[in-house]
Design a protein around this motif. Structure first.
Motif, PDB file in Angstrom:
ATOM      1  N   SER A  36      10.276  -6.453 -10.586  1.00  0.00           N
ATOM      2  CA  SER A  36      11.606  -6.813 -10.583  1.00  0.00           C
ATOM      3  C   SER A  36      11.415  -8.039 -11.322  1.00  0.00           C
ATOM      4  CB  SER A  36      12.426  -7.204  -9.640  1.00  0.00           C
ATOM      5  OG  SER A  36      12.297  -8.002  -8.843  1.00  0.00           O
ATOM      6  N   LYS A  37      12.517  -8.183 -12.365  1.00  0.00           N
ATOM      7  CA  LYS A  37      12.594  -8.759 -13.921  1.00  0.00           C
ATOM      8  C   LYS A  37      12.732 -10.425 -12.801  1.00  0.00           C
ATOM      9  CE  LYS A  37      14.232  -8.685 -17.067  1.00  0.00           C
ATOM     10  NZ  LYS A  37      15.240  -8.039 -18.654  1.00  0.00           N
ATOM     11  N   SER A  38      14.104  -9.847 -11.279  1.00  0.00           N
ATOM     12  CA  SER A  38      14.483 -11.624 -10.484  1.00  0.00           C
ATOM     13  C   SER A  38      13.714 -11.507 -10.752  1.00  0.00           C
ATOM     14  CB  SER A  38      15.637 -10.910 -10.071  1.00  0.00           C
ATOM     15  OG  SER A  38      15.229  -9.210  -8.717  1.00  0.00           O
ATOM     16  N   ALA A  39      12.020 -11.076  -9.082  1.00  0.00           N
ATOM     17  CA  ALA A  39      11.275 -12.020  -8.724  1.00  0.00           C
ATOM     18  C   ALA A  39      10.294 -12.018  -9.380  1.00  0.00           C
ATOM     19  CB  ALA A  39      10.925 -10.944  -7.584  1.00  0.00           C
ATOM     20  N   PHE A  40      10.137 -12.181 -11.140  1.00  0.00           N
ATOM     21  CA  PHE A  40       9.345 -12.585 -11.773  1.00  0.00           C
ATOM     22  C   PHE A  40      10.271 -14.021 -12.000  1.00  0.00           C
ATOM     23  CE2 PHE A  40       8.061 -13.752 -15.937  1.00  0.00           C
ATOM     24  CZ  PHE A  40       7.321 -13.803 -15.910  1.00  0.00           C
TER      25      PHE A  40
END
Length: 464
Positions: free
Chosen positions: A258-262
């Motif tokens: 996910s974008k948030s994790a990255f």
């Protein structure tokens, strides 16, 4: 504990507290006076409790350590000496189904073949290809599939479906689904905000319920504990089964890229462009991967010939002084608790599947914990990490790495630690496995998983 034992714990607690406060003040504090009077907080008490366990094998219940009114007397009253109630094994559970979708491919056979052949699928990181970051993706997946809104739900259902196998549909309603994930719906929310639709089915709080509905299962629970989510889900399911609150439990660890994790991990400077390199002398950080792995558990049934392995013990701790810097004492505590729950000594363990993220601080803390638990034997104890090949599967890691342990026990072969060489000089005397190795006599294994914020877990597995 008997009274003399309690007084001995009082003495030892005071001895340790004197390291953090003026010894005269500690001596002058009454046994029943709150330690907060001296400014002693729960972080200090967690450290004291861990050292008590490490040096004298005395365990203090977590709720007593975290009590704002904690005193020397209350800590001593909550202590359990070796052989006490806190060390009694909780029983074993049978593994009767496994399933996985990962960078090695679809299915358990593909996982085993990929681990041995060191073969996995990669894609440019969808959110940051310009700087060279890549992501692990399910074999054959495209970039568009990796960021699809329903990706998490799809991964959960694929792995769960394989683990359920030929289970009678009439029995599925009695299976409790426990999903461990860090995914907070970043992909789904991103699409919604971009006007691509309002489907938020990938939200972590919903995914277990949606998957249970699609698969015809019973109760559904979602567990989130950072990168240890999958392992914590195993511990949660173990508690349910041993307490008699579930007939069977299907544990699924799953995560998307996910974008948030990255971007969150990039901000913490834990990402590396070279992929995960466990124990490597030039390791630079982790790389993310999507995956889902499932494990179907139940209490032992006499005469059952479908058992694939056994969950023998589980231990966990919440222990840190920094969000992104693990503490070896916390990992050690989880390991000791898991071995105590399995009624095994360190010498009974055949090999360790390390968390092994390939970060500068993480690998050091974990190896120190292993050395403290296993002593001199750590130099001959086989240690591997599958993150060198699979990369960091986040919430799926604890379950997929447990499946790797079970497969190694079943096949009598330990899979290699990809990308570990050259090994950091400080561990070159340790037995870090970098090539497939026959371990025909292996009977038990420990899998370690850790997460941001000080979540530490250890799971003990045994051959059927």
């Amino acid at each position: 504990m008997a009274e003399p034992g309690r007084q001995e714990v009082v003495r030892r607690v005071r001895e340790l507290l004197a390291r953090y406060r003026d010894p005269a003040q500690v001596d002058g504090l009454g046994d029943d006076e709150p330690l907060a009077v001296l400014g002693i907080d729960s972080v200090t008490l967690i450290t004291v409790a861990a050292e008590l366990h490490q040096r004298w094998d005395v365990t203090i219940a977590d709720d007593a350590v975290l009590d704002p009114e904690a005193s020397v007397a209350s800590l001593a009253a909550a202590a359990v000496a070796p052989g006490g109630a806190g060390d009694r094994p909780g029983g074993r559970l049978d593994v009767v189904g496994m399933g996985v979708v990962a960078p090695t491919g679809h299915g358990v056979p593909a996982l085993w073949d990929g681990l041995l052949a060191e073969r996995a699928h990669r894609l440019p990181m969808p959110y940051d290809a310009a700087r060279g970051h890549r992501a692990g993706a399910v074999a054959g997946a495209s970039a568009a599939e990796v960021v699809a809104p329903d990706r998490l739900l799809d991964l959960v259902c694929l792995a769960a479906g394989e683990a359920l196998g030929g289970l009678d549909p009439g029995r599925r309603a009695g299976v409790t689904l426990v999903v461990g994930t860090t995914d907070t719906g970043g992909n789904a929310l991103g699409h919604a905000l971009a006007g691509a639709g309002d489907d938020q089915s990938a939200l972590a709080g919903w995914v277990a319920e949606r998957a249970a509905e699609k698969l015809g299962l019973g109760a559904a629970v979602t567990v989130g504990s950072a990168s240890a989510s999958g392992a914590v889900a195993l511990g949660y399911a173990r508690d349910l089964l041993l307490a008699g609150d579930a007939e069977e439990a299907l544990v699924v660890g799953a995560d998307t890229v996910s974008k948030s994790a990255f971007h969150g991990l990039a901000a913490l400077r834990t990402l590396g462009v070279d992929g995960c390199q466990p124990f490597h002398e030039a390791r630079r950080g982790i790389a993310l991967s999507e995956a889902a792995a499932a494990c179907l558990l139940r209490r032992p049934v006499p005469g059952d010939d479908a058992v694939l392995g056994r969950l023998a013990g589980y231990g966990a701790s919440s222990f840190t002084t920094h969000m992104a810097a693990p503490e070896s004492a916390g990992i050690e505590l989880a390991l000791r608790r898991a071995l105590a729950a399995a009624a095994l000594a360190p010498g009974d363990v055949s090999f360790v599947n390390a968390h092994g993220p390939g970060t500068k601080l993480g690998d050091v803390a974990e190896m120190r914990a292993l050395a403290d638990v296993f002593g001199d034997r750590v130099r001959t104890l086989p240690i591997n990490s599958v993150k060198g090949l699979l990369w960091h599967c986040q919430g799926a890691a604890g379950v997929i790495e447990s499946l790797a342990c079970l497969l190694s026990l079943r096949h009598g072969t330990l899979t290699p630690t990809t990308a570990a060489e050259p090994v950091d000089p400080q561990w070159r005397e340790f037995d870090i496995v970098t090539k497939p190795r026959e371990l025909a006599d292996a009977r038990s294994a420990v899998s370690v998983s850790c997460g941001l914020g000080g979540v530490n877990t250890a799971v003990v597995w045994e051959r059927a």
